[in-house]
Design a protein around this motif. Structure first.
Motif, PDB file in Angstrom:
ATOM      1  N   GLN A  10       0.820  -1.204   0.000  1.00 23.46           N
ATOM      2  CA  GLN A  10       0.000   0.000   0.000  1.00 23.46           C
ATOM      3  C   GLN A  10       0.853   1.253   0.000  1.00 23.46           C
ATOM      4  OE1 GLN A  10      -2.443  -0.112   3.511  1.00 23.46           O
ATOM      5  NE2 GLN A  10      -0.958   0.951   4.756  1.00 23.46           N
ATOM      6  N   LYS A  11       0.250   2.306  -0.525  1.00 22.17           N
ATOM      7  CA  LYS A  11       0.833   3.642  -0.474  1.00 22.17           C
ATOM      8  C   LYS A  11      -0.268   4.558   0.026  1.00 22.17           C
ATOM      9  CE  LYS A  11       1.326   6.397  -4.147  1.00 22.17           C
ATOM     10  NZ  LYS A  11       1.844   6.972  -5.404  1.00 22.17           N
ATOM     11  N   THR A  12       0.027   5.324   1.074  1.00 21.21           N
ATOM     12  CA  THR A  12      -0.951   6.263   1.601  1.00 21.21           C
ATOM     13  C   THR A  12      -0.413   7.685   1.469  1.00 21.21           C
ATOM     14  OG1 THR A  12      -0.058   5.998   3.831  1.00 21.21           O
ATOM     15  CG2 THR A  12      -1.946   4.637   3.250  1.00 21.21           C
ATOM     16  N   GLU A  56       3.712  11.051   1.681  1.00 21.38           N
ATOM     17  CA  GLU A  56       3.535   9.680   1.216  1.00 21.38           C
ATOM     18  C   GLU A  56       4.202   8.695   2.168  1.00 21.38           C
ATOM     19  OE1 GLU A  56       4.941   9.115  -2.769  1.00 21.38           O
ATOM     20  OE2 GLU A  56       3.575  10.611  -3.591  1.00 21.38           O
ATOM     21  N   ARG A 114       4.691   4.246   2.577  1.00 24.35           N
ATOM     22  CA  ARG A 114       4.544   2.955   1.901  1.00 24.35           C
ATOM     23  C   ARG A 114       4.799   1.840   2.913  1.00 24.35           C
ATOM     24  NH1 ARG A 114       6.197   6.584  -1.849  1.00 24.35           N
ATOM     25  NH2 ARG A 114       5.593   6.250  -4.011  1.00 24.35           N
ATOM     26  N   GLY A 126       0.112  -3.797   3.180  1.00 31.76           N
ATOM     27  CA  GLY A 126      -1.278  -3.488   3.500  1.00 31.76           C
ATOM     28  C   GLY A 126      -2.017  -4.674   4.082  1.00 31.76           C
ATOM     29  N   CYS A 172      -6.362  -4.912   2.461  1.00 28.36           N
ATOM     30  CA  CYS A 172      -6.155  -3.509   2.115  1.00 28.36           C
ATOM     31  C   CYS A 172      -7.360  -2.998   1.320  1.00 28.36           C
ATOM     32  CB  CYS A 172      -4.874  -3.367   1.291  1.00 28.36           C
ATOM     33  SG  CYS A 172      -4.410  -1.650   0.961  1.00 28.36           S
ATOM     34  N   SER A 211      -6.102   8.712  -1.528  1.00 26.83           N
ATOM     35  CA  SER A 211      -5.302   8.806  -0.311  1.00 26.83           C
ATOM     36  C   SER A 211      -4.717   7.465   0.112  1.00 26.83           C
ATOM     37  CB  SER A 211      -6.124   9.402   0.837  1.00 26.83           C
ATOM     38  OG  SER A 211      -7.198   8.564   1.169  1.00 26.83           O
ATOM     39  N   LYS A 212      -5.247   6.356  -0.432  1.00 28.44           N
ATOM     40  CA  LYS A 212      -4.701   5.043  -0.116  1.00 28.44           C
ATOM     41  C   LYS A 212      -4.832   4.150  -1.341  1.00 28.44           C
ATOM     42  CE  LYS A 212      -5.105   1.245   3.205  1.00 28.44           C
ATOM     43  NZ  LYS A 212      -5.883   0.747   4.347  1.00 28.44           N
ATOM     44  N   TYR A 213      -3.697   3.634  -1.780  1.00 32.86           N
ATOM     45  CA  TYR A 213      -3.646   2.765  -2.953  1.00 32.86           C
ATOM     46  C   TYR A 213      -3.184   1.381  -2.510  1.00 32.86           C
ATOM     47  CZ  TYR A 213      -3.640   7.281  -5.295  1.00 32.86           C
ATOM     48  OH  TYR A 213      -3.958   8.541  -5.721  1.00 32.86           O
ATOM     49  N   CYS A 214      -3.760   0.332  -3.089  1.00 35.26           N
ATOM     50  CA  CYS A 214      -3.406  -1.046  -2.780  1.00 35.26           C
ATOM     51  C   CYS A 214      -3.034  -1.764  -4.076  1.00 35.26           C
ATOM     52  CB  CYS A 214      -4.586  -1.771  -2.142  1.00 35.26           C
ATOM     53  SG  CYS A 214      -5.225  -0.968  -0.655  1.00 35.26           S
ATOM     54  N   ASN A 261       4.186  -0.925  -4.793  1.00 31.32           N
ATOM     55  CA  ASN A 261       3.819   0.339  -4.172  1.00 31.32           C
ATOM     56  C   ASN A 261       4.846   1.438  -4.405  1.00 31.32           C
ATOM     57  OD1 ASN A 261       5.657  -0.928  -2.426  1.00 31.32           O
ATOM     58  ND2 ASN A 261       4.678  -0.135  -0.581  1.00 31.32           N
TER      59      ASN A 261
END
Length: 111
Positions: free
Chosen positions: A52-54, A60, A62, A65, A69, A75-78, A85
């Motif tokens: 994940q990256k938030t 940012e 990483r 997740g 996730c 705001s949050k990538y999975c 990530n």
């Protein structure tokens, strides 16, 4: 015959590469992110885990997740993939496109 061996080697490389997955890990990650800067580490993840990256207040982070996730709008990538990530959307899309093209080629070749 050599072509078949090459294809088998490439497929094995892809399978072996997908077995041991890692995610980037950093808090307040450097921008632009390259993955080899100070303060950036890597963490091993399981087969069902996400990376994940938030992004919060423009900062940012990483990490792994876990297996549940849930992406949140911008705001949050999975993602699932080795060090995914750290990739931009374009890079992840290109990897998927190359993998799909390779599978189509192999399916046609072995018919």
């Amino acid at each position: 015959m050599n072509t078949k061996l090459l294809i088998i080697f490439v497929l094995l490389s892809v399978v072996i590469g997908s077995i041991a997955r890692q995610c980037y890990k950093c808090t307040a990650c450097p921008r632009p992110f390259k993955g080899n800067e100070g303060g950036v580490g890597k963490v091993d993840v399981g087969d069902n885990d996400y990376c994940q990256k938030t992004i919060a207040s423009g900062i940012e982070s990483r990490d792994s997740g876990g297996n549940d996730c849930t992406p949140i709008d911008k705001s949050k990538y999975c993602c699932k993939g080795d060090l995914c990530n750290g990739a931009t959307t374009v890079t992840a899309t290109m990897k998927l496109l190359v993998a799909a093209a390779s599978l189509l080629f192999v399916a046609q070749f072995f018919q």
